[in-house]
Design a protein around this motif. Structure first.
Motif, PDB file in Angstrom:
ATOM      1  N   GLU A  18       0.860  -1.177   0.000  1.00 34.72           N
ATOM      2  CA  GLU A  18       0.000   0.000   0.000  1.00 34.72           C
ATOM      3  C   GLU A  18       0.896   1.227   0.000  1.00 34.72           C
ATOM      4  O   GLU A  18       1.910   1.261   0.692  1.00 34.72           O
ATOM      5  CB  GLU A  18      -0.891  -0.014   1.240  1.00 34.72           C
ATOM      6  N   LYS A  19       0.510   2.201  -0.775  1.00 34.14           N
ATOM      7  CA  LYS A  19       1.274   3.445  -0.875  1.00 34.14           C
ATOM      8  C   LYS A  19       1.182   4.196   0.447  1.00 34.14           C
ATOM      9  O   LYS A  19       0.116   4.332   1.026  1.00 34.14           O
ATOM     10  CB  LYS A  19       0.699   4.282  -2.015  1.00 34.14           C
ATOM     11  N   ASP A  20       2.323   4.667   0.925  1.00 38.90           N
ATOM     12  CA  ASP A  20       2.399   5.476   2.135  1.00 38.90           C
ATOM     13  C   ASP A  20       3.331   6.632   1.824  1.00 38.90           C
ATOM     14  O   ASP A  20       4.547   6.498   1.928  1.00 38.90           O
ATOM     15  CB  ASP A  20       2.927   4.637   3.312  1.00 38.90           C
ATOM     16  N   GLY A  21       2.754   7.732   1.386  1.00 39.61           N
ATOM     17  CA  GLY A  21       3.575   8.845   0.912  1.00 39.61           C
ATOM     18  C   GLY A  21       4.208   8.456  -0.414  1.00 39.61           C
ATOM     19  O   GLY A  21       3.521   8.036  -1.337  1.00 39.61           O
ATOM     20  N   ARG A  22       5.523   8.547  -0.490  1.00 36.35           N
ATOM     21  CA  ARG A  22       6.222   8.185  -1.725  1.00 36.35           C
ATOM     22  C   ARG A  22       6.673   6.730  -1.741  1.00 36.35           C
ATOM     23  O   ARG A  22       7.160   6.243  -2.759  1.00 36.35           O
ATOM     24  CB  ARG A  22       7.444   9.097  -1.886  1.00 36.35           C
ATOM     25  N   ALA A  23       6.546   6.057  -0.618  1.00 36.27           N
ATOM     26  CA  ALA A  23       7.027   4.670  -0.519  1.00 36.27           C
ATOM     27  C   ALA A  23       5.854   3.707  -0.333  1.00 36.27           C
ATOM     28  O   ALA A  23       4.725   4.118  -0.085  1.00 36.27           O
ATOM     29  CB  ALA A  23       7.983   4.551   0.668  1.00 36.27           C
ATOM     30  N   TYR A  24       6.159   2.436  -0.458  1.00 40.15           N
ATOM     31  CA  TYR A  24       5.173   1.385  -0.203  1.00 40.15           C
ATOM     32  C   TYR A  24       5.407   0.786   1.173  1.00 40.15           C
ATOM     33  O   TYR A  24       6.532   0.733   1.670  1.00 40.15           O
ATOM     34  CB  TYR A  24       5.292   0.253  -1.236  1.00 40.15           C
ATOM     35  N   GLN A  25       4.328   0.305   1.766  1.00 40.42           N
ATOM     36  CA  GLN A  25       4.374  -0.509   2.976  1.00 40.42           C
ATOM     37  C   GLN A  25       3.982  -1.919   2.547  1.00 40.42           C
ATOM     38  O   GLN A  25       3.004  -2.098   1.805  1.00 40.42           O
ATOM     39  CB  GLN A  25       3.373   0.011   4.014  1.00 40.42           C
ATOM     40  N   TYR A  26       4.736  -2.915   2.991  1.00 44.15           N
ATOM     41  CA  TYR A  26       4.515  -4.300   2.592  1.00 44.15           C
ATOM     42  C   TYR A  26       4.059  -5.133   3.780  1.00 44.15           C
ATOM     43  O   TYR A  26       4.527  -4.950   4.902  1.00 44.15           O
ATOM     44  CB  TYR A  26       5.807  -4.902   2.040  1.00 44.15           C
ATOM     45  N   VAL A  27       3.155  -6.077   3.510  1.00 44.35           N
ATOM     46  CA  VAL A  27       2.671  -6.995   4.537  1.00 44.35           C
ATOM     47  C   VAL A  27       2.409  -8.353   3.877  1.00 44.35           C
ATOM     48  O   VAL A  27       2.001  -8.422   2.711  1.00 44.35           O
ATOM     49  CB  VAL A  27       1.400  -6.445   5.241  1.00 44.35           C
ATOM     50  N   ALA A  28       2.664  -9.424   4.622  1.00 42.36           N
ATOM     51  CA  ALA A  28       2.442 -10.777   4.104  1.00 42.36           C
ATOM     52  C   ALA A  28       0.954 -10.989   3.836  1.00 42.36           C
ATOM     53  O   ALA A  28       0.110 -10.524   4.593  1.00 42.36           O
ATOM     54  CB  ALA A  28       2.955 -11.807   5.104  1.00 42.36           C
ATOM     55  N   THR A  29       0.653 -11.696   2.749  1.00 44.23           N
ATOM     56  CA  THR A  29      -0.750 -11.960   2.405  1.00 44.23           C
ATOM     57  C   THR A  29      -1.310 -13.163   3.145  1.00 44.23           C
ATOM     58  O   THR A  29      -2.536 -13.309   3.255  1.00 44.23           O
ATOM     59  CB  THR A  29      -0.924 -12.186   0.890  1.00 44.23           C
ATOM     60  N   THR A  30      -0.436 -14.041   3.651  1.00 44.85           N
ATOM     61  CA  THR A  30      -0.864 -15.207   4.421  1.00 44.85           C
ATOM     62  C   THR A  30       0.081 -15.375   5.606  1.00 44.85           C
ATOM     63  O   THR A  30       1.179 -14.815   5.617  1.00 44.85           O
ATOM     64  CB  THR A  30      -0.817 -16.504   3.584  1.00 44.85           C
ATOM     65  N   SER A  31      -0.343 -16.160   6.548  1.00 45.03           N
ATOM     66  CA  SER A  31       0.532 -16.480   7.676  1.00 45.03           C
ATOM     67  C   SER A  31       1.553 -17.532   7.233  1.00 45.03           C
ATOM     68  O   SER A  31       1.385 -18.182   6.191  1.00 45.03           O
ATOM     69  CB  SER A  31      -0.289 -17.027   8.845  1.00 45.03           C
ATOM     70  N   ARG A  32       2.588 -17.698   8.019  1.00 38.56           N
ATOM     71  CA  ARG A  32       3.588 -18.735   7.746  1.00 38.56           C
ATOM     72  C   ARG A  32       2.908 -20.110   7.694  1.00 38.56           C
ATOM     73  O   ARG A  32       3.205 -20.935   6.831  1.00 38.56           O
ATOM     74  CB  ARG A  32       4.656 -18.718   8.840  1.00 38.56           C
ATOM     75  N   GLU A  33       1.956 -20.335   8.605  1.00 37.10           N
ATOM     76  CA  GLU A  33       1.277 -21.627   8.660  1.00 37.10           C
ATOM     77  C   GLU A  33       0.420 -21.871   7.417  1.00 37.10           C
ATOM     78  O   GLU A  33       0.390 -22.987   6.881  1.00 37.10           O
ATOM     79  CB  GLU A  33       0.423 -21.711   9.937  1.00 37.10           C
ATOM     80  N   GLU A  34      -0.268 -20.833   6.952  1.00 39.80           N
ATOM     81  CA  GLU A  34      -1.069 -20.969   5.725  1.00 39.80           C
ATOM     82  C   GLU A  34      -0.164 -21.243   4.532  1.00 39.80           C
ATOM     83  O   GLU A  34      -0.491 -22.075   3.668  1.00 39.80           O
ATOM     84  CB  GLU A  34      -1.888 -19.702   5.476  1.00 39.80           C
ATOM     85  N   HIS A  35       0.964 -20.567   4.475  1.00 41.26           N
ATOM     86  CA  HIS A  35       1.914 -20.788   3.372  1.00 41.26           C
ATOM     87  C   HIS A  35       2.427 -22.230   3.400  1.00 41.26           C
ATOM     88  O   HIS A  35       2.481 -22.899   2.366  1.00 41.26           O
ATOM     89  CB  HIS A  35       3.079 -19.802   3.470  1.00 41.26           C
ATOM     90  N   THR A  36       2.769 -22.707   4.581  1.00 38.66           N
ATOM     91  CA  THR A  36       3.273 -24.074   4.716  1.00 38.66           C
ATOM     92  C   THR A  36       2.195 -25.078   4.307  1.00 38.66           C
ATOM     93  O   THR A  36       2.486 -26.053   3.601  1.00 38.66           O
ATOM     94  CB  THR A  36       3.737 -24.326   6.161  1.00 38.66           C
TER      95      THR A  36
END
Length: 134
Positions: free
Chosen positions: A65-83
């Motif tokens: 998500e855009k935050d000023g001129r930069a992006y903020q990043y967040v995982a779309t799933t938990s580690r457990e969901e990914h596994t």
């Protein structure tokens, strides 16, 4: 014929390290925050971390998500969901899912087997529950 295993969304070494941080932090972070944390272990350029996060976004592992001129990043799933997704992909590639599962369960400790039995019991009691609550 191509193996289904080749279709798995796999993480490169640096991608895995970055995802590990995102899963630990569980909040949106800027490239700079990831870079500063990783630089305690290795020398990396800002653009390297930015490229890794961009690749993870393109692969669907993170949203940004855009935050000023930069992006903020967040995982779309938990580690457990990914596994769990990775396990499903491995099982899908097997010609005998049951045998594959039996081999996997055969490698589990007694504590892990007890935890599995408890989880299966919970699912049998409440069939709408497909996993831990989020």
């Amino acid at each position: 014929m191509e193996s289904k295993v080749q279709d798995m969304k796999q993480l490169g070494e640096l991608e895995a390290v970055v995802m590990d941080r995102l899963w630990q932090w569980q909040h949106p972070v800027a490239v700079r925050e990831v870079l500063e944390d990783l630089q305690t272990e290795r020398h990396l350029a800002y653009t390297t971390v930015m490229t890794v996060l961009d690749n993870l976004h393109r692969k669907g592992f993170v949203r940004r998500e855009k935050d000023g001129r930069a992006y903020q990043y967040v995982a779309t799933t938990s580690r457990e969901e990914h596994t769990a997704d990775m396990l499903e992909q491995v099982l899908s590639a097997s010609s005998d899912r049951g045998a594959t599962l039996l081999h996997f369960v055969g490698q589990m400790s007694q504590a892990e087997l007890d935890e599995l039995r408890s989880a299966l019991s919970s699912v049998e009691t409440d069939p709408t529950q497909s996993g831990p609550s989020r």
